[in-house]
Write a protein that holds these residues in place. Structure first.
Motif, mmCIF file in Angstrom:
data_model
loop_
_atom_site.group_PDB
_atom_site.id
_atom_site.type_symbol
_atom_site.label_atom_id
_atom_site.label_comp_id
_atom_site.label_asym_id
_atom_site.label_seq_id
_atom_site.Cartn_x
_atom_site.Cartn_y
_atom_site.Cartn_z
ATOM 1 N N ALA A 1 0.824 -1.208 0.000
ATOM 2 C CA ALA A 1 0.000 0.000 0.000
ATOM 3 C C ALA A 1 0.854 1.252 0.000
ATOM 4 O O ALA A 1 0.386 2.343 -0.331
ATOM 5 C CB ALA A 1 -0.927 -0.002 1.218
ATOM 6 N N ASP A 2 2.123 1.121 0.372
ATOM 7 C CA ASP A 2 3.025 2.273 0.358
ATOM 8 C C ASP A 2 3.597 2.531 -1.033
ATOM 9 O O ASP A 2 4.404 3.438 -1.212
ATOM 10 C CB ASP A 2 4.186 2.038 1.340
ATOM 11 C CG ASP A 2 3.709 2.070 2.787
ATOM 12 O OD1 ASP A 2 2.737 2.785 3.063
ATOM 13 O OD2 ASP A 2 4.295 1.355 3.614
ATOM 14 N N GLY A 3 3.191 1.708 -2.023
ATOM 15 C CA GLY A 3 3.665 1.906 -3.376
ATOM 16 C C GLY A 3 4.974 1.197 -3.630
ATOM 17 O O GLY A 3 5.652 0.746 -2.700
ATOM 18 N N PRO A 4 5.371 1.095 -4.906
ATOM 19 C CA PRO A 4 6.595 0.366 -5.240
ATOM 20 C C PRO A 4 7.846 1.013 -4.679
ATOM 21 O O PRO A 4 8.877 0.352 -4.552
ATOM 22 C CB PRO A 4 6.597 0.380 -6.782
ATOM 23 C CG PRO A 4 5.724 1.534 -7.151
ATOM 24 C CD PRO A 4 4.681 1.612 -6.090
ATOM 25 N N ASP A 5 7.786 2.285 -4.345
ATOM 26 C CA ASP A 5 8.955 2.971 -3.800
ATOM 27 C C ASP A 5 9.001 2.915 -2.276
ATOM 28 O O ASP A 5 9.917 3.472 -1.659
ATOM 29 C CB ASP A 5 8.977 4.438 -4.247
ATOM 30 C CG ASP A 5 9.102 4.577 -5.758
ATOM 31 O OD1 ASP A 5 9.709 3.673 -6.369
ATOM 32 O OD2 ASP A 5 8.587 5.554 -6.310
ATOM 33 N N GLY A 6 8.008 2.250 -1.644
ATOM 34 C CA GLY A 6 7.931 2.226 -0.181
ATOM 35 C C GLY A 6 9.172 1.685 0.491
ATOM 36 O O GLY A 6 9.739 2.336 1.370
ATOM 37 N N PRO A 7 9.665 0.497 0.090
ATOM 38 C CA PRO A 7 10.883 -0.024 0.717
ATOM 39 C C PRO A 7 12.077 0.900 0.553
ATOM 40 O O PRO A 7 12.890 1.057 1.477
ATOM 41 C CB PRO A 7 11.093 -1.358 0.004
ATOM 42 C CG PRO A 7 9.739 -1.774 -0.439
ATOM 43 C CD PRO A 7 9.046 -0.487 -0.817
ATOM 44 N N GLY A 8 12.195 1.528 -0.609
ATOM 45 C CA GLY A 8 13.309 2.451 -0.826
ATOM 46 C C GLY A 8 13.235 3.665 0.078
ATOM 47 O O GLY A 8 14.258 4.118 0.607
ATOM 48 N N ARG A 9 12.020 4.181 0.267
ATOM 49 C CA ARG A 9 11.855 5.338 1.156
ATOM 50 C C ARG A 9 12.196 4.961 2.588
ATOM 51 O O ARG A 9 12.872 5.714 3.298
ATOM 52 C CB ARG A 9 10.422 5.859 1.081
ATOM 53 C CG ARG A 9 10.083 6.584 -0.215
ATOM 54 C CD ARG A 9 8.838 7.447 -0.052
ATOM 55 N NE ARG A 9 7.698 6.675 0.437
ATOM 56 C CZ ARG A 9 6.855 6.022 -0.346
ATOM 57 N NH1 ARG A 9 7.042 6.024 -1.666
ATOM 58 N NH2 ARG A 9 5.829 5.361 0.160
ATOM 59 N N LEU A 10 11.728 3.778 3.008
ATOM 60 C CA LEU A 10 12.020 3.337 4.370
ATOM 61 C C LEU A 10 13.519 3.126 4.551
ATOM 62 O O LEU A 10 14.087 3.493 5.593
ATOM 63 C CB LEU A 10 11.260 2.056 4.682
ATOM 64 C CG LEU A 10 11.456 1.468 6.087
ATOM 65 C CD1 LEU A 10 11.029 2.473 7.154
ATOM 66 C CD2 LEU A 10 10.666 0.162 6.239
#
Length: 218
Positions: free
Chosen positions: A57-66
């Motif tokens: 739900a955080d989008g495909p860039d979620g892990p990168g942002r985290l």
């Protein structure tokens, strides 16, 4: 801290030592419980924490942002008395008591006193279902593994290796120093949860009178 991608939806966080890994694990659990972190699995190890199943739900860039945010987090130190406590009755009757006493440079009877006076914490789990790596003994009490591992260690054996204490949840080969035994059931697939010990849980070993009948497993 170093944050490494693991596939598309997971991150591996490398820390300087086990203390930092335990503190980060506790903070990640707190944030997940508060709803500010969406992740399926949080798995601590000796100096790492794996975040697996980061919410799409955080989008495909979620892990990168985290991954970019994590090094800037304020991670409070782990409170020594936070978390549930599990008591494990133990008979200090292990075959390696004398060897451990020699490493610690204390009388054999002191091994039980020192061990039972320590409050432990499950740093992480592994090796076998229900096996927890417990920290808490001072650095001077670290002991080497046996030069020749045993082909069979009895279920319930309380053991030491390096800085860790552990309890064998089933009979298996092993090279840890055996200092005692317990009838407490560490892993029961019919129980919920199946594992008695989980990361973050505090553990106290309670000496039994070795002359008394063994307590019924709980």
């Amino acid at each position: 801290m170093r944050v490494l991608p693991v596939g598309d939806r997971a991150l591996l966080v490398e820390l300087a030592d086990g203390t930092e890994a335990q503190a980060l694990h506790a903070e990640l659990l707190r944030r997940r419980a508060a709803g500010t972190l969406r992740v399926r699995e949080i798995v601590p190890a000796a100096r790492t924490v794996l975040l697996d199943g980061l919410d799409g739900a955080d989008g495909p860039d979620g892990p990168g942002r985290l991954a970019a945010e994590l090094p800037g987090w304020e991670i409070p130190p782990l409170h020594p008395h936070a978390g549930a406590v599990v008591e494990i009755p133990v008979r200090y009757d292990g075959p390696d008591l004398a060897e451990v006493a020699a490493h610690w440079d204390v009388p054999v009877t002191e091994v039980a006193r020192i061990h039972a006076a320590t409050e432990f914490r499950v740093a992480f789990c592994g090796f076998a279902p229900g096996f927890g790596y417990l920290t808490g003994l001072p650095e001077r009490c670290a002991v080497p593994r046996r030069a020749t591992p045993r082909t069979a260690v009895p279920v319930g054996s309380v053991a030491l290796a390096g800085p860790y204490t552990g309890v064998y949840p089933r009979a298996s080969p092993g090279g840890w120093q055996l200092i005692g035994s317990t009838d407490r059931v560490l892993w029961d697939h019919a129980r919920e949860p199946a594992a008695l010990l989980s990361p973050g849980v505090r553990v106290r070993f309670v000496p039994e009178d070795t002359r008394a009948p063994a307590q019924e497993a709980r």
